[in-house]
Design an enzyme around this catalytic site. Structure first.
Site, PDB file in Angstrom:
ATOM      1  N   GLN A 135      60.288  54.609  -1.228  1.00 10.08           N
ATOM      2  CA  GLN A 135      59.891  55.438  -2.265  1.00 10.08           C
ATOM      3  C   GLN A 135      60.926  55.575  -3.448  1.00 10.08           C
ATOM      4  O   GLN A 135      61.985  55.788  -3.468  1.00 10.08           O
ATOM      5  CB  GLN A 135      59.859  56.851  -1.639  1.00 10.08           C
ATOM      6  CG  GLN A 135      59.546  58.161  -2.645  1.00 10.08           C
ATOM      7  CD  GLN A 135      59.869  59.393  -2.219  1.00 10.08           C
ATOM      8  OE1 GLN A 135      60.753  59.760  -1.339  1.00 10.08           O
ATOM      9  NE2 GLN A 135      59.331  60.524  -2.578  1.00 10.08           N
ATOM     10  N   SER A 138      63.168  58.889  -7.381  1.00 13.39           N
ATOM     11  CA  SER A 138      64.212  59.263  -8.049  1.00 13.39           C
ATOM     12  C   SER A 138      65.040  58.167  -8.989  1.00 13.39           C
ATOM     13  O   SER A 138      65.318  57.079  -8.548  1.00 13.39           O
ATOM     14  CB  SER A 138      65.266  59.794  -7.013  1.00 13.39           C
ATOM     15  OG  SER A 138      64.790  60.766  -6.346  1.00 13.39           O
ATOM     16  N   GLU A 253      55.851  64.254   2.000  1.00 13.10           N
ATOM     17  CA  GLU A 253      57.158  64.420   2.609  1.00 13.10           C
ATOM     18  C   GLU A 253      57.844  65.599   2.842  1.00 13.10           C
ATOM     19  O   GLU A 253      58.494  65.555   4.048  1.00 13.10           O
ATOM     20  CB  GLU A 253      57.945  63.866   1.041  1.00 13.10           C
ATOM     21  CG  GLU A 253      59.563  63.826   1.314  1.00 13.10           C
ATOM     22  CD  GLU A 253      60.325  63.357  -0.014  1.00 13.10           C
ATOM     23  OE1 GLU A 253      59.770  63.555  -1.194  1.00 13.10           O
ATOM     24  OE2 GLU A 253      61.200  62.563   0.300  1.00 13.10           O
TER      25      GLU A 253
HETATM   26  C1  LIG Z   1      69.744  61.106   1.943  1.00 16.69           C
HETATM   27  C2  LIG Z   1      69.000  60.978   0.830  1.00 16.69           C
HETATM   28  C3  LIG Z   1      68.002  60.346   0.858  1.00 16.69           C
HETATM   29  C4  LIG Z   1      66.892  60.089  -0.241  1.00 16.69           C
HETATM   30  N1  LIG Z   1      66.103  59.293  -0.499  1.00 16.69           N
HETATM   31  C5  LIG Z   1      65.343  59.171  -1.326  1.00 16.69           C
HETATM   32  C6  LIG Z   1      64.177  57.992  -1.633  1.00 16.69           C
HETATM   33  O1  LIG Z   1      63.882  57.469  -0.712  1.00 16.69           O
HETATM   34  N2  LIG Z   1      63.484  57.921  -2.645  1.00 16.69           N
HETATM   35  C7  LIG Z   1      63.693  58.795  -3.859  1.00 16.69           C
HETATM   36  O2  LIG Z   1      63.194  58.700  -4.727  1.00 16.69           O
HETATM   37  N3  LIG Z   1      64.707  59.794  -3.715  1.00 16.69           N
HETATM   38  C8  LIG Z   1      65.323  60.162  -2.731  1.00 16.69           C
HETATM   39  N4  LIG Z   1      66.541  60.812  -2.854  1.00 16.69           N
HETATM   40  C9  LIG Z   1      66.845  61.557  -3.870  1.00 16.69           C
HETATM   41  C10 LIG Z   1      66.631  62.880  -3.716  1.00 16.69           C
HETATM   42  O3  LIG Z   1      65.006  63.255  -3.966  1.00 16.69           O
HETATM   43  C11 LIG Z   1      67.342  63.693  -4.941  1.00 16.69           C
HETATM   44  O4  LIG Z   1      68.454  63.554  -4.704  1.00 16.69           O
HETATM   45  C12 LIG Z   1      66.928  65.105  -5.048  1.00 16.69           C
HETATM   46  O5  LIG Z   1      65.549  65.328  -5.805  1.00 16.69           O
HETATM   47  C13 LIG Z   1      67.675  66.005  -6.120  1.00 16.69           C
HETATM   48  O6  LIG Z   1      68.070  65.114  -7.441  1.00 16.69           O
HETATM   49  P1  LIG Z   1      69.321  64.858  -7.973  1.00 16.69           P
HETATM   50  O7  LIG Z   1      70.219  64.257  -6.916  1.00 16.69           O
HETATM   51  O8  LIG Z   1      69.280  64.119  -9.062  1.00 16.69           O
HETATM   52  O9  LIG Z   1      69.974  66.283  -8.232  1.00 16.69           O
HETATM   53  P2  LIG Z   1      69.614  67.161  -9.861  1.00 16.69           P
HETATM   54  O10 LIG Z   1      68.218  67.095  -9.844  1.00 16.69           O
HETATM   55  O11 LIG Z   1      70.491  66.562 -10.844  1.00 16.69           O
HETATM   56  O12 LIG Z   1      70.154  68.578  -9.153  1.00 16.69           O
HETATM   57  C14 LIG Z   1      71.501  68.846  -9.275  1.00 16.69           C
HETATM   58  C15 LIG Z   1      71.673  70.307  -8.505  1.00 16.69           C
HETATM   59  O13 LIG Z   1      70.992  71.101  -9.677  1.00 16.69           O
HETATM   60  C16 LIG Z   1      70.018  71.863  -9.135  1.00 16.69           C
HETATM   61  N5  LIG Z   1      68.787  71.934  -9.890  1.00 16.69           N
HETATM   62  C17 LIG Z   1      68.221  70.872 -10.347  1.00 16.69           C
HETATM   63  N6  LIG Z   1      67.114  71.579 -10.982  1.00 16.69           N
HETATM   64  C18 LIG Z   1      66.972  72.818 -10.777  1.00 16.69           C
HETATM   65  C19 LIG Z   1      66.101  74.001 -11.157  1.00 16.69           C
HETATM   66  N7  LIG Z   1      65.030  73.425 -11.961  1.00 16.69           N
HETATM   67  N8  LIG Z   1      66.060  75.149 -10.622  1.00 16.69           N
HETATM   68  C20 LIG Z   1      67.284  75.522  -9.725  1.00 16.69           C
HETATM   69  N9  LIG Z   1      68.202  74.497  -9.295  1.00 16.69           N
HETATM   70  C21 LIG Z   1      68.123  73.120 -10.290  1.00 16.69           C
HETATM   71  C22 LIG Z   1      69.628  71.255  -7.681  1.00 16.69           C
HETATM   72  O14 LIG Z   1      69.208  71.976  -6.574  1.00 16.69           O
HETATM   73  C23 LIG Z   1      70.896  70.705  -7.230  1.00 16.69           C
HETATM   74  O15 LIG Z   1      71.873  71.607  -6.525  1.00 16.69           O
HETATM   75  C24 LIG Z   1      67.314  60.822  -1.708  1.00 16.69           C
HETATM   76  C25 LIG Z   1      68.539  61.797  -1.642  1.00 16.69           C
HETATM   77  C26 LIG Z   1      69.144  61.959  -0.280  1.00 16.69           C
HETATM   78  C27 LIG Z   1      70.314  62.582  -0.327  1.00 16.69           C
END
Ligand SMILES: Cc1cc2nc3c(=O)[nH]c(=O)nc-3n(C[C@H](O)[C@H](O)[C@H](O)COP(=O)(O)OP(=O)(O)OC[C@H]3O[C@@H](n4cnc5c(N)ncnc54)[C@H](O)[C@@H]3O)c2cc1C
Length: 428
Positions: A135, A138, A253
């Site tokens: 997928q 991100s 998902e």
């Molecule tokens: C093991 C693992 C597998 C993954 N696999 C995939 C994959 O296969 N494909 C893919 O596309 N992605 C994947 N991801 C990514 C995952 O979807 C993102 O890590 C997740 O959506 C959070 O985005 P970010 O890491 O950019 O954190 P950020 O969006 O930067 O968030 C940082 C912090 O801010 C908080 N936050 C952000 N916005 C808000 C809001 N509007 N309101 C309240 N709190 C908020 C979040 O809760 C978090 O605590 C994976 C992640 C992990 C850990």
């Protein structure tokens, strides 16, 4: 053998599934489970050729029982009918394909939005585990706010030229196909300028670089795309409607990660509490007993909530925001469960004899080989569970969705929502 009768009773479906398993699994597998002979079953499991099994299982339709039969990869069963099949498969410890992203999310998205050509071409490879999917949503600056993503796709005749970077892409290092969302129109607000594609991960210009995580495994990756060409026939849904298609993937998902038939290797097992009890018989510490009782209760609540969501889907609804309830519950539940498992282990959860935590070494995710309850696997499960409240959308985001879409609270403010994407301030 296929399930042909349009209206089979649950009992008949169960009987038919067992009959198929008897033919397809190694001799004595069913008998070993019926006799509760774990040693005999373990021996049979160790001798099973996993790849060959996944092909046979996928071709039979039993691996994806709700998928339409006409594409050669399903049984066209309703979710309720499929539940009977899945209960039999779980009971008889049938090995499942680890193509969880493809089967849990890619298949349902194609079934909802894909062309006939895409379904015929792609569904069988998914179900048989022969074509692993990933997928590509991100990005370094677009995780929770995935609609703000920057990867660009520019049309060139019958093709699209894609450039950009994705991150945290689970299984990309072994994936044949990727679900890609890219920006095709930067002049409109962020949700309106996206288009959804299926990307050939072997196409020139795709560069996959593994990222090592806390467990020592490298389940996920960075994916760089430089002038990658995608034929327009691999666009899923209309141009500019990529967000709607992506929401179908994200809803599925959440269902896949919510424990509803989840294939995740994170949990201590299907019947987690029973396995913990079997491992630590006669726990005297009342605090541990209390925590065990709590995880037992929580596990039941999740199962019932999943049942409620499945009943809704049975009435013809797509996976909806209620998936966020169980995604949130399952993530936090599994962290409590894994913490309890490691606390019960005592010193053995911190140091053990034999292999370290590193993955399987064969490119497959470590959960493929975590059938056992070894101290190493319990430690690994505890560490892996830390990701549960981030992957598939963080728990904060699940709470936002529940507030807005289930409870009807006002939407959270988003100053960038209605601006043309190109005018939204961002760091470069
Ligand atoms: C093991 C693992 C597998 C993954 N696999 C995939 C994959 O296969 N494909 C893919 O596309 N992605 C994947 N991801 C990514 C995952 O979807 C993102 O890590 C997740 O959506 C959070 O985005 P970010 O890491 O950019 O954190 P950020 O969006 O930067 O968030 C940082 C912090 O801010 C908080 N936050 C952000 N916005 C808000 C809001 N509007 N309101 C309240 N709190 C908020 C979040 O809760 C978090 O605590 C994976 C992640 C992990 C850990």
């Amino acid at each position: 053998m296929a399930v042909d009768a349009p209206e089979m009773t649950g009992e008949a479906l169960r009987a038919q599934t067992i009959e198929w398993l008897r033919e397809a699994l190694p001799a004595d597998w069913i008998e070993a489970i019926d006799a509760d002979d774990n040693a005999a079953w373990s021996k049979l499991r160790a001798g099973l050729d996993y790849g060959e099994w996944c092909t046979r299982f996928g071709n039979s339709g039993y691996a994806t029982p709700t998928w339409p039969k006409e594409y050669g990869a399903g049984l066209s069963l309703s979710p309720v009918e499929a539940k009977h099949v899945n209960e039999v498969l779980n009971h008889y410890k049938v090995p499942r394909p680890f193509n969880i992203i493809g089967i849990g999310m890619g298949g349902p998205t194609l079934i909802t939005w894909g062309s006939e050509e895409q379904k015929t071409k792609l569904l069988p490879g998914l179900a048989t585990n022969q074509e692993i999917w990933c997928q590509l949503f991100s990005e370094p600056s677009a995780g929770s706010d995935v609609a703000g993503l920057s990867t660009r796709a520019v049309r060139d005749g019958d093709e699209w030229i894609v450039s950009g970077q994705k991150v945290w892409t689970t299984l990309a290092h072994i994936a044949r196909w990727g679900m890609l969302v890219a920006r095709t129109d930067p002049d409109v607000p962020k949700h309106e300028g996206l288009t959804y594609f299926v990307l050939d991960m072997q196409a020139p210009g795709v560069d996959v670089r593994p990222l090592v995580q806390i467990t020592g495994d490298a389940e996920f990756n960075e994916v760089f795309m430089e002038d990658v060409r995608i034929p327009d026939s691999m666009r899923v849904g209309p141009e500019g409607e990529g967000w709607r298609v992506a929401v179908t993937t994200l809803m599925n998902e959440r269902v896949a990660l919510s424990g509803a038939g989840s294939l995740s290797g994170d949990s201590v097992g299907g019947s987690a509490v029973e396995r913990l009890l079997a491992r630590h018989t006669g726990i005297a510490d009342p605090r541990m007993r209390q925590r065990l009782a709590q995880v037992y209760i929580d596990g039941k609540l999740i199962r019932w909530n999943n049942q409620r969501a499945a009943d809704r889907r049975k009435r013809g609804a797509e996976a909806g925001p209620e998936g966020s309830i169980t995604k949130l519950m399952q993530a936090e539940y599994n962290q409590r469960l894994q913490k309890l498992a490691i606390d019960l282990e005592g010193a053995g959860g911190m140091a053990w004899e034999g292999a370290g935590l590193m993955g399987t070494g064969d490119g497959n995710p470590a959960w493929v080989s975590t059938d056992s309850d070894s101290e190493r696997d319990i430690a690994r499960g505890f560490l892996r569970a830390q990701a549960n409240t981030i992957e598939g959308g963080t728990s904060n985001i699940m709470r936002n969705i529940l507030g807005e879409r289930v409870l009807g609270l006002p939407k959270e403010p988003d100053n960038s929502r209605d601006l043309p994407w190109k005018d939204v301030p961002r760091s470069t």
